[in-house]
Enzyme design. Structure first.
Site: not given
Length: 313
Positions: A241, A289
């Site tokens: 994400y 990330h």
């Protein structure tokens, strides 16, 4: 000689027509039809930007927004959410009894240029002297625990929006600063409700601030649909994400007309460090990330003149 004079006259005529046409293209629109008063407003005027930018996606949750089942199922998988959509809505409804039911967003206007500075936490801000430039913007977005005290010359003093989640929260926000919650679990709503009132009570192993000081009237909540849109359209599903910092950057593209970006990327030694602390783990990267993808996307946005990227030193 006459031929040269005629050629010069033709050249002057063509130049005059071109300049007039450029002026017509730039200024022929009535003032109330222009998007903003900036020299150049963000718009969907090239294929690369159209591929990524979707203005219709609502960045913030509101009391009347209905999150879809598909988006909720994506969101609940980010950090092991165990509740269902009904519980999500009920918990959010309780929070909206405390905080504004609709977001406080500065709308676009043909007579105003909304300038936005997104200030990341990278160590490349050290000795940058960007502080005065950052403070010059209308909207100044900081991320998580990004500090200003003691670093004013490099990062500025003002903060209009601070994006954070429970584990990355600060204990006190200025009365004029918007607290922007990036939720990853339904319990994050309960945390904010408790932290802003009597104090949050939770399992001992969840290390979060039990109470914070912030203006309840300036609270805003990122929309999980916006988070999914950033992951799908801007990062093309790279990583688990988006980082809070990258969410902040795309948010700025949606709420501002001109965007400047500071403090993103690795420091001069290649480490993903914070400007306010000494890095102990020299192998620290970006975790879940896609840091490299996010950084390349920022560079491309700069190349496409959709923002100005200040890389630091």
């Amino acid at each position: 000689m006459k031929l040269k004079v005629k050629a010069l006259i033709v050249l002057l005529c063509v130049t005059t027509i071109y300049v007039s046409w450029r002026g017509y293209k730039s200024f022929s629109l009535p003032q109330d039809e222009r998007l903003c008063a900036c020299e150049r407003c963000l718009s969907e005027d090239d294929l690369w930007f159209i591929k990524h930018f979707n203005k219709s996606v609502e960045p913030f949750l509101s009391a009347n927004y209905n999150l879809s089942e598909d988006v909720f199922n994506w969101w609940k998988g980010l950090q092991g959410e165990k509740g269902n959509l009904s519980t999500f809505r009920e918990t959010l409804d309780r929070l909206f009894l405390l905080v504004p039911p609709s977001p406080d967003v500065l709308e676009s206007s043909p007579d105003h240029c909304r300038t936005c500075a997104v200030v990341g936490n990278s160590g490349n801000l050290r000795r940058s002297h960007y502080g005065p430039l950052i403070d010059f913007h209308d909207v100044i977005i900081r991320i998580n625990e990004g500090q200003t005290k003691g670093f004013e010359a490099d990062v500025g003093t003002r903060t209009t929006h601070r994006i954070m989640y429970p584990e990355s929260s600060v204990d006190s926000l200025d009365n004029t600063t918007h607290l922007v919650l990036a939720p990853f679990n339904t319990v994050d709503f309960d945390w904010l409700n408790g932290a802003l009132t009597t104090g949050f009570k939770a399992m001992p192993e969840w290390i979060v601030r039990r109470k914070i000081k912030a203006n309840k009237d300036l609270v805003m909540i990122l929309n999980p649909a916006f988070m999914k849109y950033v992951h799908d359209m801007w990062l093309e599903n790279k990583g688990y994400y988006p980082s809070t910092g990258f969410l902040a950057l795309v948010l700025a593209l949606h709420i501002c007309d001109e965007v400047s970006v500071f403090g993103y990327g690795a420091d001069s030694d290649g480490n993903w460090s914070h400007y306010w602390e000494k890095l102990m783990n020299k192998k620290l990267k970006t975790g879940a990330h896609p840091g490299d993808t996010e950084y390349r996307t920022i560079q491309e946005l700069d190349k496409q003149q959709k923002l100005k990227f200040y890389t630091g030193f």
